[in-house]
Design a protein around this motif. Sequence first.
Motif, PDB file in Angstrom:
ATOM      1  N   LYS A 104       0.640  -1.151   0.357  1.00 12.86           N
ATOM      2  CA  LYS A 104       0.203  -0.004  -0.003  1.00 12.86           C
ATOM      3  C   LYS A 104       0.865   1.323   0.097  1.00 12.86           C
ATOM      4  CE  LYS A 104      -3.899   2.031   2.422  1.00 12.86           C
ATOM      5  NZ  LYS A 104      -4.746   1.881   3.695  1.00 12.86           N
ATOM      6  N   GLY A 105       0.580   2.201  -0.861  1.00  7.89           N
ATOM      7  CA  GLY A 105       1.407   3.498  -1.023  1.00  7.89           C
ATOM      8  C   GLY A 105       2.592   3.382  -1.794  1.00  7.89           C
ATOM      9  N   ALA A 106       2.609   2.157  -2.674  1.00  8.95           N
ATOM     10  CA  ALA A 106       3.965   1.757  -3.381  1.00  8.95           C
ATOM     11  C   ALA A 106       4.016   3.020  -4.387  1.00  8.95           C
ATOM     12  CB  ALA A 106       3.719   0.806  -4.193  1.00  8.95           C
ATOM     13  N   ARG A 107       5.347   3.422  -4.540  1.00  4.43           N
ATOM     14  CA  ARG A 107       5.774   4.961  -5.242  1.00  4.43           C
ATOM     15  C   ARG A 107       5.700   4.377  -7.031  1.00  4.43           C
ATOM     16  NH1 ARG A 107      10.980   6.641  -1.622  1.00  4.43           N
ATOM     17  NH2 ARG A 107       9.829   6.710   0.285  1.00  4.43           N
ATOM     18  N   ASN A 108       5.649   3.175  -7.093  1.00  8.71           N
ATOM     19  CA  ASN A 108       5.724   2.826  -8.602  1.00  8.71           C
ATOM     20  C   ASN A 108       4.728   1.699  -8.930  1.00  8.71           C
ATOM     21  OD1 ASN A 108       8.528   4.058  -9.308  1.00  8.71           O
ATOM     22  ND2 ASN A 108       9.140   2.726  -7.396  1.00  8.71           N
ATOM     23  N   MET A 109       3.571   2.127  -8.535  1.00 11.70           N
ATOM     24  CA  MET A 109       2.256   1.411  -8.810  1.00 11.70           C
ATOM     25  C   MET A 109       2.207   0.628  -9.914  1.00 11.70           C
ATOM     26  SD  MET A 109      -0.250  -0.010  -6.894  1.00 11.70           S
ATOM     27  CE  MET A 109      -0.384   1.028  -5.463  1.00 11.70           C
ATOM     28  N   ASP A 110       2.255   1.367 -11.210  1.00 13.16           N
ATOM     29  CA  ASP A 110       2.074   0.866 -12.496  1.00 13.16           C
ATOM     30  C   ASP A 110       3.134  -0.392 -12.620  1.00 13.16           C
ATOM     31  OD1 ASP A 110       0.002   2.351 -12.877  1.00 13.16           O
ATOM     32  OD2 ASP A 110       1.190   3.672 -14.447  1.00 13.16           O
ATOM     33  N   ASN A 111       4.200  -0.251 -12.247  1.00  9.02           N
ATOM     34  CA  ASN A 111       5.361  -1.032 -12.412  1.00  9.02           C
ATOM     35  C   ASN A 111       4.991  -2.422 -11.465  1.00  9.02           C
ATOM     36  OD1 ASN A 111       6.653   0.040 -14.390  1.00  9.02           O
ATOM     37  ND2 ASN A 111       8.247   1.119 -13.179  1.00  9.02           N
ATOM     38  N   ALA A 112       4.596  -2.174 -10.337  1.00  5.72           N
ATOM     39  CA  ALA A 112       4.164  -3.110  -9.370  1.00  5.72           C
ATOM     40  C   ALA A 112       3.089  -4.058  -9.869  1.00  5.72           C
ATOM     41  CB  ALA A 112       3.664  -2.600  -7.957  1.00  5.72           C
ATOM     42  N   LYS A 113       2.076  -3.617 -10.584  1.00  5.86           N
ATOM     43  CA  LYS A 113       1.106  -4.290 -11.200  1.00  5.86           C
ATOM     44  C   LYS A 113       1.820  -4.928 -12.301  1.00  5.86           C
ATOM     45  CE  LYS A 113      -2.618  -0.998 -10.132  1.00  5.86           C
ATOM     46  NZ  LYS A 113      -3.696  -0.038 -10.561  1.00  5.86           N
ATOM     47  N   LEU A 114       2.694  -4.502 -12.754  1.00  2.53           N
ATOM     48  CA  LEU A 114       3.297  -5.242 -14.107  1.00  2.53           C
ATOM     49  C   LEU A 114       4.109  -6.448 -13.831  1.00  2.53           C
ATOM     50  CD1 LEU A 114       3.375  -4.840 -17.435  1.00  2.53           C
ATOM     51  CD2 LEU A 114       5.449  -3.358 -17.040  1.00  2.53           C
TER      52      LEU A 114
END
Length: 343
Positions: free
Chosen positions: A261-271
């Motif tokens: 939660k609160g990940a700075r690189n959310m799009d890359n985390a999903k990827l």
Amino acid sequence: MKLTVLSSLVAAGVALATLSGAAHAQGRLVVYCSATNEMCETETKAFGEKYDVKTSFIRNGSGSTLAKVDAEKKNPQADVWYGGTLDPQSQAGEMDLLAPYKSANLEQIMPKFQDPAKRKGNYSSAVYIGILGFGVNTERLKEKNLPVPKCWKDLTNPIYKGEIQVADPQSSGTAYTALATFAQLWGQDQAFDYLKKLNGNISQYTKSGIAPARNAARGETAIGIGFLHDYSLEKENGAPLELISPCEGTGYEIGGVSILKGARNMDNAKLFVDWVLSKEAQELSWKKGKSYQILTNTTAESSPLSLKLDDLKLINYDMDKYGATDMRKALINKWVSEVKMGN
């Protein structure tokens, strides 16, 4: 003329903004990884190269990582938690430390493991299954004229005094899975009677769940309790190990992946979640990462060194009950007070 120059400058500015936007979109990813160092490195490196993302990882056990994620919740230092037993990740979901994400690749995952954590809504996903058991160093047993144990109860025999290692559940998800397995096999009272007897034969409670496999492989201990894929790797490397799936039946881990939660690189985390659930990434885990768990992606080919689910006597592991915060804390506290400190 001035208008043409101005138009060129505007066009150049738009192009530059587009380029910097693309660079920003590729960006970074920081992974907390609780799998083996080799698997962590293989998967993060391949992801970074495939998607042009600057990816780094920090390796630590599942229990230690949960404490770290909780301590950093106001200012997360990582984006994704990958690998290691699901129970601490499930607990992180309950503690509101994770962000939900339903990957399109979940359609390829075994139905039973598509939303495996206690808190439903895809706060964690399942990337592999690891079978709990023990590995024995046949040469050391032969030297000491000891039989090969076949059952959990065999390990409490005084002839194995000082010859068994297992991890400490305060820092190791592997060891917590063992606690939960014994509680489900025999009930909590009998499980702790067993653990107290077993304690008399333990030479060392290691920090990580992988350490007993390495120590058994080197002949420093005769028996290591842990996930059998770790022993498969040591056996492949030439260690004189026999893998035992205990006669009473056994539990298993689900290897998890979760977005913080609160990940700075959310799009890359999903990827990254999409990546580790994919056929390509799961096959890479054993082809290059030397990890021999059972894969969750039904389209992926497992390693020849992986165990087969159909060949194993498994308990009906209650992930909801034993992945719950209160249960995990209660079992670990009871183990510390009655087993570790109870001598």
